[in-house]
Design a protein around this motif. Structure first.
Motif, mmCIF file in Angstrom:
data_model
loop_
_atom_site.group_PDB
_atom_site.id
_atom_site.type_symbol
_atom_site.label_atom_id
_atom_site.label_comp_id
_atom_site.label_asym_id
_atom_site.label_seq_id
_atom_site.Cartn_x
_atom_site.Cartn_y
_atom_site.Cartn_z
ATOM 1 N N UNK A 8 0.976 -1.192 0.131
ATOM 2 C CA UNK A 8 -0.047 0.134 -0.063
ATOM 3 C C UNK A 8 0.978 1.158 -0.232
ATOM 4 N N UNK A 9 2.050 1.139 0.828
ATOM 5 C CA UNK A 9 2.914 2.286 0.721
ATOM 6 C C UNK A 9 3.627 2.638 -0.559
ATOM 7 N N UNK A 10 3.642 1.688 -1.340
ATOM 8 C CA UNK A 10 4.358 1.597 -2.921
ATOM 9 C C UNK A 10 3.099 2.342 -3.827
ATOM 10 N N UNK A 11 2.017 1.978 -3.512
ATOM 11 C CA UNK A 11 1.022 2.658 -4.316
ATOM 12 C C UNK A 11 0.905 4.163 -3.643
ATOM 13 N N UNK B 281 9.681 13.629 -4.824
ATOM 14 C CA UNK B 281 8.641 12.592 -4.727
ATOM 15 C C UNK B 281 8.996 11.503 -5.582
ATOM 16 N N UNK B 282 9.982 11.657 -6.773
ATOM 17 C CA UNK B 282 10.239 10.606 -7.723
ATOM 18 C C UNK B 282 11.149 9.915 -6.810
ATOM 19 N N UNK B 283 12.225 10.657 -5.823
ATOM 20 C CA UNK B 283 13.205 9.899 -5.291
ATOM 21 C C UNK B 283 12.670 9.028 -4.357
ATOM 22 N N UNK B 284 11.561 9.568 -3.749
ATOM 23 C CA UNK B 284 10.749 8.710 -2.658
ATOM 24 C C UNK B 284 10.129 7.497 -3.382
ATOM 25 N N UNK B 285 9.439 7.391 -4.589
ATOM 26 C CA UNK B 285 9.032 6.302 -5.266
ATOM 27 C C UNK B 285 10.280 5.377 -5.673
ATOM 28 N N UNK B 286 11.294 5.858 -6.107
ATOM 29 C CA UNK B 286 12.504 4.862 -6.492
ATOM 30 C C UNK B 286 12.872 4.202 -5.270
ATOM 31 N N UNK B 287 12.843 4.714 -3.953
ATOM 32 C CA UNK B 287 13.438 4.292 -2.768
ATOM 33 C C UNK B 287 12.516 3.092 -2.456
ATOM 34 N N UNK B 288 11.135 3.385 -2.505
ATOM 35 C CA UNK B 288 10.140 2.494 -1.938
ATOM 36 C C UNK B 288 10.219 1.182 -2.913
ATOM 37 N N UNK B 289 10.594 1.495 -3.951
ATOM 38 C CA UNK B 289 10.726 0.360 -5.194
ATOM 39 C C UNK B 289 11.786 -0.500 -4.684
ATOM 40 N N UNK B 290 12.876 0.068 -4.516
ATOM 41 C CA UNK B 290 13.991 -0.768 -4.113
ATOM 42 C C UNK B 290 13.843 -1.377 -2.676
ATOM 43 N N UNK B 291 13.106 -0.667 -1.946
ATOM 44 C CA UNK B 291 12.835 -1.263 -0.360
ATOM 45 C C UNK B 291 11.896 -2.497 -0.621
ATOM 46 N N UNK B 292 10.872 -2.404 -1.516
ATOM 47 C CA UNK B 292 10.195 -3.542 -1.920
ATOM 48 C C UNK B 292 10.974 -5.008 -2.180
ATOM 49 N N UNK C 172 22.621 -17.410 6.742
ATOM 50 C CA UNK C 172 23.199 -16.590 7.604
ATOM 51 C C UNK C 172 23.770 -15.248 7.034
ATOM 52 N N UNK C 173 25.154 -15.539 6.266
ATOM 53 C CA UNK C 173 25.627 -13.995 5.752
ATOM 54 C C UNK C 173 24.767 -13.344 4.977
ATOM 55 N N UNK C 174 23.932 -14.031 3.784
ATOM 56 C CA UNK C 174 23.143 -13.084 2.985
ATOM 57 C C UNK C 174 21.872 -12.650 3.587
ATOM 58 N N UNK C 175 21.541 -13.344 4.904
ATOM 59 C CA UNK C 175 20.297 -12.717 5.451
ATOM 60 C C UNK C 175 20.383 -11.452 5.951
ATOM 61 N N UNK C 176 21.979 -11.442 6.718
ATOM 62 C CA UNK C 176 22.347 -10.049 7.543
ATOM 63 C C UNK C 176 22.587 -9.199 6.473
ATOM 64 N N UNK C 177 23.127 -9.314 5.282
ATOM 65 C CA UNK C 177 23.275 -8.433 4.249
ATOM 66 C C UNK C 177 21.991 -7.968 3.726
ATOM 67 N N UNK C 178 20.963 -8.787 3.661
ATOM 68 C CA UNK C 178 19.755 -8.344 2.948
ATOM 69 C C UNK C 178 18.951 -7.204 4.392
ATOM 70 N N UNK C 179 18.978 -7.631 5.485
ATOM 71 C CA UNK C 179 18.533 -7.078 6.401
ATOM 72 C C UNK C 179 18.948 -5.511 6.601
ATOM 73 N N UNK C 180 20.276 -5.367 6.495
ATOM 74 C CA UNK C 180 21.125 -4.390 6.429
ATOM 75 C C UNK C 180 20.870 -3.443 5.362
ATOM 76 N N UNK C 181 20.856 -3.857 4.192
ATOM 77 C CA UNK C 181 20.287 -3.198 2.864
ATOM 78 C C UNK C 181 19.013 -2.661 3.008
ATOM 79 N N UNK C 182 18.081 -3.461 3.536
ATOM 80 C CA UNK C 182 16.762 -3.106 3.769
ATOM 81 C C UNK C 182 16.675 -1.900 4.635
ATOM 82 N N UNK C 183 17.608 -1.717 5.812
ATOM 83 C CA UNK C 183 17.640 -0.826 6.802
ATOM 84 C C UNK C 183 18.122 0.450 6.170
ATOM 85 N N UNK C 184 19.111 0.406 5.272
ATOM 86 C CA UNK C 184 19.797 1.558 4.734
ATOM 87 C C UNK C 184 18.558 2.119 3.726
ATOM 88 N N UNK C 185 17.915 1.402 2.954
ATOM 89 C CA UNK C 185 17.038 1.940 2.081
ATOM 90 C C UNK C 185 15.857 2.788 2.947
#
Length: 317
Positions: A223-226, A249-260, A273-286
């Motif tokens: 719903x946030x994406x929409x 507003x365009x940047x926000x839409x790009x970032x929410x797309x990357x967040x999804x 373990x390793x990839x899971x931690x990397x994925x979680x940290x990338x999600x936090x950065x976004x």
């Protein structure tokens, strides 16, 4: 000289606060919250504890939080003595307030067991503190200084009331989605929905336990994406393509797309373990980037309106 010190203290506060948020996510993801035992400010009874991975993760997080407190105090003193801008005072004051709240909440979580409902709010407070430091730092960039001078002489196009309301509601709603994501982590429910976009092979799974929690977060994120897609379309209709509100507003839409996408990556790497931690940290950065952009949009809609009001008052004098 003093202005340069103010500028670099603002930059340093934003950078270190970002590290604090990232390290907080690392503490949660690695389950290191009790790496120092149930003691604060001591760590396992010592100022400098013995080395274990969980202890060092938690201890480093505490140490960096101490650094950000000193940086914010220095920035606050310099703002009051050198710049005295109202918006700078608000941003540094907000950063100190939210940093204090999250530090107190963190200490309480160590000393006394807290429910996941309370623990999840810790991340939200950290994000609010980060947004305040980011907005403070942006005031002292070259673009921020130029924009302030231009607004004082020639106010930009005011934002329509409907667009302002949409920006603020989107930002508040993003905090709800972020809170749900933090709640998923603290409930250790990440594996409740295996697979993406389907959840356990179903479009709508049985909504109970960990599956229900994760699925609720997925629906809220969709719903946030929409919502941010619609916000971008509103900005395109209301402002020129090069306008700062349209661009962000365009940047926000790009970032929410990357967040999804990163959310899907988190799901795909459950149990790795390793990839899971990397994925979680990338999600936090976004998440930090998205909330920072939305916070800037909130401030920009207010500042453009305020500049027009001031200009109108001057013209009538």
């Amino acid at each position: 000289m003093k202005f340069q010190a103010l500028k670099w203290s603002a930059y340093g506060s934003a950078i270190v606060m970002f590290i604090v948020v990232l390290m907080g996510a690392l503490v949660t993801k690695t389950d290191s919250g009790l790496g120092c035992g149930r003691e604060w400010p001591l760590c396992n009874g010592k100022f400098v504890p013995e080395y274990t991975i969980s202890t060092m993760i938690e201890y480093s997080h505490r140490a960096v939080t101490g650094v950000i407190v000193l940086l914010l105090l220095a920035a606050a003193i310099l703002v009051w003595r050198v710049d005295k801008r109202r918006d700078a005072k608000r941003f540094v004051g907000g950063a100190i307030f939210f940093t204090f709240l999250q530090a107190v909440l963190g200490a309480m979580a160590v000393v006394w067991p807290q429910s996941p409902l309370i623990l999840a709010s810790h991340f939200g407070l950290s994000l609010l503190a980060f947004a305040c430091t980011l907005l403070l730092a942006m005031l002292y960039t070259r673009r921020g200084q130029t924009a302030a001078k231009e607004e004082a002489v020639r106010p930009s196009m005011p934002s329509p009331p409907l667009f302002r309301a949409a920006v603020w509601l989107s930002t508040v709603y993003s905090l709800v989605v972020i809170y749900l994501g933090a709640y998923v982590r603290h409930m250790k429910s990440t594996g409740g929905c295996l697979g993406w976009p389907l959840c356990n092979g179903e479009l709508i799974p049985e909504l109970s336990g960990a599956t229900g929690i994760v699925f609720m977060h997925r629906v809220a994120a969709a719903l946030l994406f929409i919502v941010l897609l619609l916000l971008f379309q509103m900005a395109r209709r209301s402002f020129p393509a090069e306008h700062r509100l349209t661009a962000n507003a365009r940047n926000a839409f790009i970032l929410v797309t990357l967040q999804v996408i990163s959310g899907a990556f988190v799901t795909w790497t459950v149990g790795i373990s390793g990839w899971g931690l990397l994925a979680a940290l990338a999600h936090t950065v976004l998440v930090c980037g998205l909330f920072g952009v939305l916070s800037y949009l909130c401030v920009a809609t207010l500042s453009s309106q305020r500049a027009v009001v001031l200009q109108t008052q001057r013209s009538t004098v």
